[in-house]
Design a protein around this motif. Structure first.
Motif: not given
Lengths: 464, 184
Positions: A184-186, A189, A191, A215, A228-231
């Motif tokens: 995450p954050g790296v 994503y 979008s 995912r 998380t599945d956000a990525t």
């Protein structure tokens, strides 16, 4: 809780914090960390080990599945043509860290959080205040570096001259992609992936037919890597003109269906000078990719790797290091080459089948003292090099400086390790030349870490 | 003109206050709004509405930090516009990305929190004060001001990758904090 609620809640953050964020921050003077050495310890965390390591000082059996490390005679233009028998290196680094405990990841200098937590791949090493001298670092003519290039599968082209007489620092980078997927954050994503895909689709002048997103939970990676599945791990889009694939770790592949002739979108149409032509082609495609990738900010200078077919109709990989005219300093360009790579794949009919852009997100850990070329040669002769080649297979059966044909500076970022750090890569002539095409010479590659021993705690093998 | 002098114009109900505000802070306000609503025309409208709100709030309020006070109004007005249009996902790119990023804090269930915005905001405020200054600043530039990584990197003379790492760490800590505080 919804993420939109979190965004809206920031309306209630007090104004002194907002005002504080407006002011530029004073650069803190970094202070020495004894964990520099621990940070560079090449221990395996959760990464996978993909290749065996073979120490030059020991006689061990090379696993059968690992191919010989062979390269053609270096630095000569005629070896870059289609008939060169380019070798295929193992797909993973030749380095294996000791299989001991996880590395003690360094704590940031200004982190006051004392809550015990598991080491994070994102814990960042502050820049140590070490002076770095790389004068007389290596070379054949008394210290001047003459050959700085990529270390990719296949041949390489010296294209960067680096003046070792000038004091330069040797940066080391933390490879943030070593866990492989969607930290995450790296990484990208959903979008961001959408934006890139749309841009690529527009460039192809195509329409989207189907879109698939995988995912971390789909692949069981969420528990393994705490993402998380956000990525998304993967986004695969089928368009009317080919397939576009993006991974969460910034690998973009565009496959053309049907394949394009390499000059479909390009003016020139001859192979008069393959290297120059392909470099121009890379320049052409990279412009489109830079537009598509936007915020990924592809640095100037991308190493071009072309997988095509030699006269023997076998797949070969020819690599060209390539740098734009306004690139940064030589070392940065080199690192950027290795960490941001453009590959063109060409089939038997010289048609372009796909383009692959690879971006390895990294964070600079710091600048470190480097050993000189002579010191590196001594280590080589003492068997303190890393290689897949057995010393007994070297010409004359012994590693001496006399059998070294070439040396280069290379960075090795891999998925297994935390760091991308510089190495001397020595090309050593091998004894067995029976299976190589006429006119070429078979070499083995031996790697000696360029960093001073003090920064290499727990390095595999004695003496480091 | 100093902020004190500017506020005095508001207290005097002198319309020069709006012109001066626009002169000194208008560009930043429009940039912030545009990053949210993703449209120059809408951003212009939001900033004008923000000035109206400012005019209504001063007096009686006398903000200690005028720019931050104004930015909060602009942000609120701009996000309101997104909410009214039902268009969170049509906001600026960084808004969409920020929403994705903050899912890692909020969790993947699409369930409204029982806490009010002010309660949650107060908790986030307390949390931010536990962070190292740079991390706090980077967090706010991203999620309050919706600046992209390169802008933040340029502001603090750090690399975009450093920005990413700071954001990642801050989000992890925020999730832990909100969980411990019972919001998650």
């Amino acid at each position: 809780m919804r993420s939109s609620e979190l965004l809206e809640s920031l309306d209630h953050v007090r104004e002194d914090l907002l005002a504080q964020s407006e002011r530029p921050m004073e650069r803190k003077r970094p202070w020495l960390k004894t964990l520099v050495a621990a940070c560079l310890a090449l221990a395996v965390g959760a990464g996978a080990i993909c290749a065996a390591i073979y120490y030059a000082q020991r006689s061990s059996t090379i696993p059968a599945q690992i191919p010989d490390t062979t390269v053609p005679a270096p630095s000569s233009p005629q070896n870059q043509d289609d008939t060169a028998q380019d070798p295929v290196l193992p797909s993973e680094s030749i380095l294996i860290p000791p299989q001991s405990s996880e590395p003690a990841l360094p704590q940031p200098e200004d982190d006051t959080d004392t809550t015990p937590s598991e080491p994070s791949e994102h814990d960042m090493m502050p820049d140590p205040d070490l002076s770095l001298r790389v004068a007389d670092c290596f070379g054949f003519d008394g210290g001047a570096v003459t050959n700085v290039c990529m270390d990719l599968a296949g041949s390489f082209t010296p294209n960067v001259l680096w003046d070792s007489a000038t004091e330069q620092k040797m940066p080391v980078y933390q490879n943030l992609s070593f866990l492989g997927h969607g930290a995450p954050g790296v990484f990208l994503y959903a979008s961001e992936m959408d934006e890139i895909v749309q841009s690529m689709t527009d460039w192809l002048d195509a329409e989207i037919v189907e879109k698939e997103i995988r995912r971390p939970s789909d692949l069981g990676l969420d528990e393994q890597f705490a993402v998380t599945d956000a990525t998304p791990v993967l986004m695969r889009v089928t368009t009317t003109r080919g397939e576009i694939e993006l991974t969460g770790s910034n690998v973009l592949t565009v496959r053309f269906t049907p394949p394009l002739t390499p000059f479909d979108d390009y003016e020139q149409n001859s192979f008069a000078s393959r290297a120059d032509t392909l470099l121009e082609l890379a320049d052409h495609y990279s412009q489109h990719l830079n537009e598509a990738l936007g915020f990924l900010s592809s640095p100037p200078g991308v190493a071009l790797s072309v997988q095509g077919y030699a006269g023997a109709k076998q797949p070969v990989t020819t690599c060209y290091a390539w740098q734009s005219s306004d690139g940064p300093d030589a070392v940065s360009s080199l690192v950027n080459h290795d960490l941001n790579r453009l590959e063109l794949h060409i089939d038997e009919q010289n048609r372009l089948t796909d383009i692959r852009y690879v971006n390895y997100p990294v964070v600079k850990l710091g600048d470190y003292d480097a050993i000189s070329y002579d010191e590196a040669l001594q280590k080589l002769e003492q068997g303190q090099a890393l290689s897949l080649v057995d010393e007994k297979d070297v010409k004359g059966g012994k590693l001496t400086r006399d059998v070294v044909a070439d040396v280069s500076l290379t960075y090795r970022p891999t998925e297994s390790f935390l760091c991308a750090m510089p190495f001397y890569c020595f090309l050593v002539e091998l004894e067995d030349q029976s299976n190589v095409p006429e006119g070429t010479v078979q070499y083995g590659q031996f790697y000696v870490p360029m960093l001073d021993e003090a920064a290499l705690e727990d390095y595999p093998g004695s003496g480091f | 003109m100093t902020d004190e002098e500017l506020i005095a114009l508001y207290f005097d109900r002198n319309e020069e206050a709006i012109r001066q505000t626009d002169r000194q802070y208008g560009a930043g306000c429009r940039a912030l709004s545009c990053r949210i609503v993703n449209s120059r025309e809408d951003a212009e409208e939001c900033v004008n509405d923000s000035y109206f709100t400012l005019w209504q709030q001063i007096p009686p309020k006398r903000p200690q930090l005028f720019a931050a006070f104004l930015h909060k109004i602009v942000r609120n007005v701009s996000l309101d516009k997104l909410r009214r249009d039902g268009a969170w996902k049509r906001g600026g790119r960084v808004v969409r990305v920020a929403l994705d990023e903050l899912i890692q804090v909020a969790g993947y269930e699409d369930v409204e929190s029982s806490a009010t915005a002010s309660e949650l905001g107060a908790a986030v405020d307390r949390f931010l004060r536990t962070l190292p200054q740079r991390q706090c600043n980077v967090f706010l530039r991203r999620y309050f001001y919706f600046e992209d990584r390169s802008e933040i990197a340029h502001r603090y003379d750090i690399s975009p990758q450093t920005v990413s790492v700071e954001l990642s760490r801050a989000r992890k800590k925020l999730r832990t904090y909100l969980t411990q505080e019972g919001y998650l």
